[in-house]
Design a protein around this motif. Structure first.
Motif, PDB file in Angstrom:
ATOM      1  N   VAL A  38     -57.340 -43.236 -46.233  1.00 44.12           N
ATOM      2  CA  VAL A  38     -55.925 -43.582 -46.314  1.00 44.12           C
ATOM      3  C   VAL A  38     -55.441 -44.010 -44.930  1.00 44.12           C
ATOM      4  O   VAL A  38     -55.723 -43.346 -43.929  1.00 44.12           O
ATOM      5  CB  VAL A  38     -55.082 -42.392 -46.827  1.00 44.12           C
ATOM      6  CG1 VAL A  38     -53.604 -42.728 -46.814  1.00 44.12           C
ATOM      7  CG2 VAL A  38     -55.527 -42.000 -48.229  1.00 44.12           C
ATOM      8  N   ALA A  39     -54.715 -45.105 -44.872  1.00 35.29           N
ATOM      9  CA  ALA A  39     -54.228 -45.641 -43.595  1.00 35.29           C
ATOM     10  C   ALA A  39     -53.149 -44.760 -42.981  1.00 35.29           C
ATOM     11  O   ALA A  39     -52.494 -43.965 -43.674  1.00 35.29           O
ATOM     12  CB  ALA A  39     -53.688 -47.056 -43.813  1.00 35.29           C
ATOM     13  N   GLU A  40     -52.939 -44.941 -41.702  1.00 33.62           N
ATOM     14  CA  GLU A  40     -51.835 -44.269 -41.013  1.00 33.62           C
ATOM     15  C   GLU A  40     -50.512 -44.850 -41.491  1.00 33.62           C
ATOM     16  O   GLU A  40     -50.364 -46.062 -41.645  1.00 33.62           O
ATOM     17  CB  GLU A  40     -51.957 -44.458 -39.504  1.00 33.62           C
ATOM     18  CG  GLU A  40     -53.108 -43.725 -38.862  1.00 33.62           C
ATOM     19  CD  GLU A  40     -52.929 -42.220 -38.894  1.00 33.62           C
ATOM     20  OE1 GLU A  40     -51.755 -41.764 -38.812  1.00 33.62           O
ATOM     21  OE2 GLU A  40     -53.936 -41.508 -39.017  1.00 33.62           O
ATOM     22  N   ARG A  41     -49.528 -43.982 -41.698  1.00 35.88           N
ATOM     23  CA  ARG A  41     -48.236 -44.410 -42.202  1.00 35.88           C
ATOM     24  C   ARG A  41     -47.454 -45.145 -41.122  1.00 35.88           C
ATOM     25  O   ARG A  41     -47.417 -44.736 -39.963  1.00 35.88           O
ATOM     26  CB  ARG A  41     -47.449 -43.192 -42.681  1.00 35.88           C
ATOM     27  CG  ARG A  41     -46.048 -43.506 -43.192  1.00 35.88           C
ATOM     28  CD  ARG A  41     -45.314 -42.226 -43.569  1.00 35.88           C
ATOM     29  NE  ARG A  41     -43.999 -42.512 -44.113  1.00 35.88           N
ATOM     30  CZ  ARG A  41     -42.906 -42.720 -43.386  1.00 35.88           C
ATOM     31  NH1 ARG A  41     -42.986 -42.697 -42.064  1.00 35.88           N
ATOM     32  NH2 ARG A  41     -41.749 -42.969 -43.968  1.00 35.88           N
ATOM     33  N   GLY A  42     -46.813 -46.253 -41.531  1.00 33.82           N
ATOM     34  CA  GLY A  42     -45.981 -46.992 -40.604  1.00 33.82           C
ATOM     35  C   GLY A  42     -44.536 -47.091 -41.040  1.00 33.82           C
ATOM     36  O   GLY A  42     -43.698 -47.622 -40.322  1.00 33.82           O
ATOM     37  N   GLY A  43     -44.215 -46.585 -42.215  1.00 36.51           N
ATOM     38  CA  GLY A  43     -42.867 -46.662 -42.756  1.00 36.51           C
ATOM     39  C   GLY A  43     -42.923 -46.567 -44.260  1.00 36.51           C
ATOM     40  O   GLY A  43     -43.937 -46.154 -44.822  1.00 36.51           O
ATOM     41  N   SER A  44     -41.847 -46.946 -44.922  1.00 37.74           N
ATOM     42  CA  SER A  44     -41.823 -46.908 -46.377  1.00 37.74           C
ATOM     43  C   SER A  44     -40.917 -48.021 -46.896  1.00 37.74           C
ATOM     44  O   SER A  44     -40.073 -48.544 -46.174  1.00 37.74           O
ATOM     45  CB  SER A  44     -41.337 -45.550 -46.892  1.00 37.74           C
ATOM     46  OG  SER A  44     -39.987 -45.321 -46.521  1.00 37.74           O
ATOM     47  N   ASP A  59     -45.254 -45.427 -49.103  1.00 41.80           N
ATOM     48  CA  ASP A  59     -45.476 -45.649 -47.683  1.00 41.80           C
ATOM     49  C   ASP A  59     -46.308 -46.901 -47.461  1.00 41.80           C
ATOM     50  O   ASP A  59     -47.191 -47.232 -48.263  1.00 41.80           O
ATOM     51  CB  ASP A  59     -46.203 -44.453 -47.065  1.00 41.80           C
ATOM     52  CG  ASP A  59     -45.324 -43.218 -46.986  1.00 41.80           C
ATOM     53  OD1 ASP A  59     -44.102 -43.340 -47.181  1.00 41.80           O
ATOM     54  OD2 ASP A  59     -45.871 -42.121 -46.737  1.00 41.80           O
ATOM     55  N   ILE A  60     -46.032 -47.593 -46.362  1.00 37.04           N
ATOM     56  CA  ILE A  60     -46.831 -48.752 -45.985  1.00 37.04           C
ATOM     57  C   ILE A  60     -47.581 -48.437 -44.698  1.00 37.04           C
ATOM     58  O   ILE A  60     -47.159 -47.602 -43.892  1.00 37.04           O
ATOM     59  CB  ILE A  60     -45.978 -50.023 -45.828  1.00 37.04           C
ATOM     60  CG1 ILE A  60     -44.925 -49.865 -44.716  1.00 37.04           C
ATOM     61  CG2 ILE A  60     -45.306 -50.364 -47.140  1.00 37.04           C
ATOM     62  CD1 ILE A  60     -44.145 -51.157 -44.446  1.00 37.04           C
ATOM     63  N   GLU A  99     -43.454 -58.737 -50.497  1.00 37.28           N
ATOM     64  CA  GLU A  99     -44.728 -59.027 -49.856  1.00 37.28           C
ATOM     65  C   GLU A  99     -44.861 -58.154 -48.615  1.00 37.28           C
ATOM     66  O   GLU A  99     -43.966 -58.145 -47.757  1.00 37.28           O
ATOM     67  CB  GLU A  99     -44.821 -60.494 -49.444  1.00 37.28           C
ATOM     68  CG  GLU A  99     -45.046 -61.456 -50.586  1.00 37.28           C
ATOM     69  CD  GLU A  99     -45.272 -62.883 -50.101  1.00 37.28           C
ATOM     70  OE1 GLU A  99     -44.651 -63.259 -49.081  1.00 37.28           O
ATOM     71  OE2 GLU A  99     -46.057 -63.605 -50.727  1.00 37.28           O
ATOM     72  N   ILE A 100     -45.987 -57.462 -48.497  1.00 39.95           N
ATOM     73  CA  ILE A 100     -46.233 -56.617 -47.326  1.00 39.95           C
ATOM     74  C   ILE A 100     -47.437 -57.214 -46.606  1.00 39.95           C
ATOM     75  O   ILE A 100     -48.563 -57.162 -47.094  1.00 39.95           O
ATOM     76  CB  ILE A 100     -46.475 -55.160 -47.744  1.00 39.95           C
ATOM     77  CG1 ILE A 100     -45.295 -54.684 -48.606  1.00 39.95           C
ATOM     78  CG2 ILE A 100     -46.618 -54.271 -46.515  1.00 39.95           C
ATOM     79  CD1 ILE A 100     -45.539 -53.379 -49.316  1.00 39.95           C
ATOM     80  N   ASP A 101     -47.174 -57.803 -45.467  1.00 40.54           N
ATOM     81  CA  ASP A 101     -48.130 -58.638 -44.744  1.00 40.54           C
ATOM     82  C   ASP A 101     -48.995 -57.800 -43.805  1.00 40.54           C
ATOM     83  O   ASP A 101     -48.488 -57.016 -43.005  1.00 40.54           O
ATOM     84  CB  ASP A 101     -47.353 -59.693 -43.953  1.00 40.54           C
ATOM     85  CG  ASP A 101     -48.229 -60.779 -43.386  1.00 40.54           C
ATOM     86  OD1 ASP A 101     -49.462 -60.688 -43.498  1.00 40.54           O
ATOM     87  OD2 ASP A 101     -47.668 -61.740 -42.813  1.00 40.54           O
ATOM     88  N   LEU A 208     -46.807 -43.070 -53.992  1.00 42.31           N
ATOM     89  CA  LEU A 208     -45.933 -43.750 -54.958  1.00 42.31           C
ATOM     90  C   LEU A 208     -45.060 -42.755 -55.691  1.00 42.31           C
ATOM     91  O   LEU A 208     -45.538 -41.768 -56.265  1.00 42.31           O
ATOM     92  CB  LEU A 208     -46.798 -44.527 -55.959  1.00 42.31           C
ATOM     93  CG  LEU A 208     -46.112 -45.556 -56.839  1.00 42.31           C
ATOM     94  CD1 LEU A 208     -45.624 -46.732 -56.001  1.00 42.31           C
ATOM     95  CD2 LEU A 208     -47.093 -46.043 -57.912  1.00 42.31           C
ATOM     96  N   ARG A 209     -43.750 -43.018 -55.710  1.00 38.86           N
ATOM     97  CA  ARG A 209     -42.788 -42.148 -56.399  1.00 38.86           C
ATOM     98  C   ARG A 209     -41.683 -43.015 -57.005  1.00 38.86           C
ATOM     99  O   ARG A 209     -41.356 -44.057 -56.445  1.00 38.86           O
ATOM    100  CB  ARG A 209     -42.155 -41.141 -55.422  1.00 38.86           C
ATOM    101  CG  ARG A 209     -43.136 -40.230 -54.704  1.00 38.86           C
ATOM    102  CD  ARG A 209     -43.778 -39.211 -55.625  1.00 38.86           C
ATOM    103  NE  ARG A 209     -44.610 -38.273 -54.880  1.00 38.86           N
ATOM    104  CZ  ARG A 209     -45.901 -38.444 -54.604  1.00 38.86           C
ATOM    105  NH1 ARG A 209     -46.491 -39.584 -54.986  1.00 38.86           N
ATOM    106  NH2 ARG A 209     -46.572 -37.552 -53.952  1.00 38.86           N
ATOM    107  N   PRO A 210     -41.054 -42.581 -58.079  1.00 41.33           N
ATOM    108  CA  PRO A 210     -39.885 -43.314 -58.593  1.00 41.33           C
ATOM    109  C   PRO A 210     -38.759 -43.274 -57.564  1.00 41.33           C
ATOM    110  O   PRO A 210     -38.561 -42.265 -56.885  1.00 41.33           O
ATOM    111  CB  PRO A 210     -39.515 -42.549 -59.866  1.00 41.33           C
ATOM    112  CG  PRO A 210     -40.740 -41.769 -60.227  1.00 41.33           C
ATOM    113  CD  PRO A 210     -41.414 -41.438 -58.940  1.00 41.33           C
TER     114      PRO A 210
END
Length: 213
Positions: A38-44, A59-60, A99-101, A208-210
Motif C-alpha cells: 500500500v502506498a504512502e498516503r498523500g491526502g484524500s 486516500d490518494i 482523474e488522479i494523475d 474506500l468509504r461512503p
C-alpha cells in the motif's frame, strides 16, 4: 475509444479537439490484495471541499494529483466534436468524474473515478458492464473485496492495442452507494508501469468509504 485514447487526460483531449469486447470470466470468492503493498498516503478525495467531490471518499498516494472532470462543460466546449468527448468520458453505465494523475510521483498513468446514476444494478453488474464497454478487454477475472463496512466487486483484465500491438494489465473496482455506482480504474502506460502504481490503487481500495451525508 480504447486504452490508447484513455491514456490521455480529458483536458488534453479537449485542447486538441477545440483547437484543431467481451471478457472471459473467472470467478473468485476471495478478496484479492490482502498482502499487497500500500502506498504512502498523500491526502484524500471525495469529501466536500476536496479536489473531487464524490459519493465515496478514499486516500490518494503521496504526490499524486487529483482533478475533477466536468463532462457537461467538456462536452459543451467541444462543439461539433462533442460526440467524441462523450465516447471518451463515458464507459458503460458510468461517467468520468475524477482523474488522479501519477506523473507528479514519477509514474505514467491515472487512477480514474467514474460515477453513475442510482439504480438496481449491483457492483458486479456495474463492473461487468464497464469492462464490456472496453472493446479491447479480455481475460477478466472478478472477485469481491471488503474495506471497512464497504463490500464491492473487483476485476483484473488485459487490454490489447491493435495500433501498438501490445497488451497490458488493468484493474478496476466498483461499489454501489445511495447516490449511484462508483468505479475506480487503474490503467498505465504498460504493465510494468501499471504494477508500479498498484500500491496507490491498493491504498484507495483499502480506505474506500461512503461519503458522509
Amino acid at each position: 475509444m480504447g486504452n490508447v485514447g484513455r491514456g490521455l487526460t480529458l483536458a488534453a483531449l479537449l485542447t486538441g479537439l477545440v483547437t484543431g469486447c467481451g471478457a472471459e470470466d473467472a470467478d473468485s470468492d476471495t478478496a484479492s490484495g490482502a498482502s499487497a503493498k500500500v502506498a504512502e498516503r498523500g491526502g484524500s478525495v471525495g469529501a466536500s471541499g476536496s479536489a473531487c467531490e464524490l459519493p465515496v471518499t478514499f486516500d490518494i498516494a503521496e504526490f499524486w494529483k487529483a482533478e475533477a472532470v466536468d463532462t457537461a462543460e467538456a462536452t459543451a466546449a467541444a462543439g461539433d466534436l462533442a460526440e467524441l468527448v462523450d465516447v471518451f468520458a463515458r464507459q458503460g453505465p458510468v461517467t468520468m468524474a475524477c482523474e488522479i494523475d501519477a506523473k507528479p510521483a514519477g509514474k505514467i498513468g491515472f487512477l480514474r473515478v467514474w460515477t453513475g446514476k442510482p439504480g438496481d444494478a449491483d457492483a458486479r453488474a456495474v463492473l461487468e458492464a464497464f469492462v464490456a464497454a472496453e472493446p479491447e478487454a479480455s481475460g477478466a477475472k472478478y472477485n469481491t473485496f471488503e474495506a471497512g463496512d464497504v463490500t464491492g466487486a473487483e476485476v483484473e483484465y488485459v487490454t490489447t492495442s491493435k495500433v501498438l500491438e501490445e497488451s497490458k494489465t488493468e484493474h478496476a473496482l466498483a461499489v454501489t452507494t445511495s447516490a449511484g455506482p462508483v468505479v475506480l480504474h487503474l490503467g498505465g502506460l504498460d504493465t510494468d508501469e501499471h504494477n508500479a502504481m498498484l500500491p496507490a490503487y491498493e491504498l484507495a481500495k483499502s480506505t474506500l468509504r461512503p461519503t458522509a451525508a
